[in-house]
Scaffold this motif. Structure first.
Motif, PDB file in Angstrom:
ATOM      1  N   ARG A 182     106.737  81.401  14.188  1.00 30.48           N
ATOM      2  CA  ARG A 182     106.172  80.102  14.018  1.00 30.48           C
ATOM      3  C   ARG A 182     106.173  79.561  12.541  1.00 30.48           C
ATOM      4  O   ARG A 182     105.693  80.307  11.495  1.00 30.48           O
ATOM      5  N   ALA A 219     108.509  82.937  18.697  1.00 26.85           N
ATOM      6  CA  ALA A 219     107.330  83.287  18.345  1.00 26.85           C
ATOM      7  C   ALA A 219     107.179  84.775  18.001  1.00 26.85           C
ATOM      8  O   ALA A 219     108.171  85.606  18.745  1.00 26.85           O
ATOM      9  N   GLY A 253     107.659  74.187  13.157  1.00 31.12           N
ATOM     10  CA  GLY A 253     108.045  74.627  14.514  1.00 31.12           C
ATOM     11  C   GLY A 253     109.375  75.422  14.524  1.00 31.12           C
ATOM     12  O   GLY A 253     109.884  75.911  15.753  1.00 31.12           O
TER      13      GLY A 253
END
Length: 98
Positions: free
Chosen positions: A19, A78, A23
């Protein structure tokens, strides 16, 4: 940004979370992959298994419409970023993740 030079097949913990404020993250390389393949993985907290980021394999054989090697990939994921170099013989490649 973090930088690593690979001179052998290995797994590298880039020390960055996938992250970011934008983004996404970007991986690029310069040099010889020694016939190997770079691939991005992410790993969640607590020792979760590493998971391959889709479409994140880069090799000298992966070329753009001009026939030039694709040396950069932008990804969204992520977890902690890992980069694996596999199948290489005498690589000398610098990898940047930012």
């Amino acid at each position: 940004m973090t930088v690593k030079t690979f001179t052998a097949n290995e797994e590298w913990n880039a020390g960055l979370e996938a992250r970011s404020d934008a983004g996404y993250r970007m991986l690029s390389y310069n040099g010889s992959l020694g016939g190997g393949t770079l691939q991005i993985f992410t790993q969640g907290q607590g020792g979760a298994p590493k998971v391959a980021v889709p479409d994140s394999k880069l090799s000298a054989a992966k070329v753009d419409s001009n026939g030039d090697p694709i040396q950069q990939v932008v990804f969204i994921s992520a977890g902690n970023v890992w980069v694996h170099l596999t199948g290489a013989t005498a690589p000398n490649v610098t990898v940047v993740v930012e």
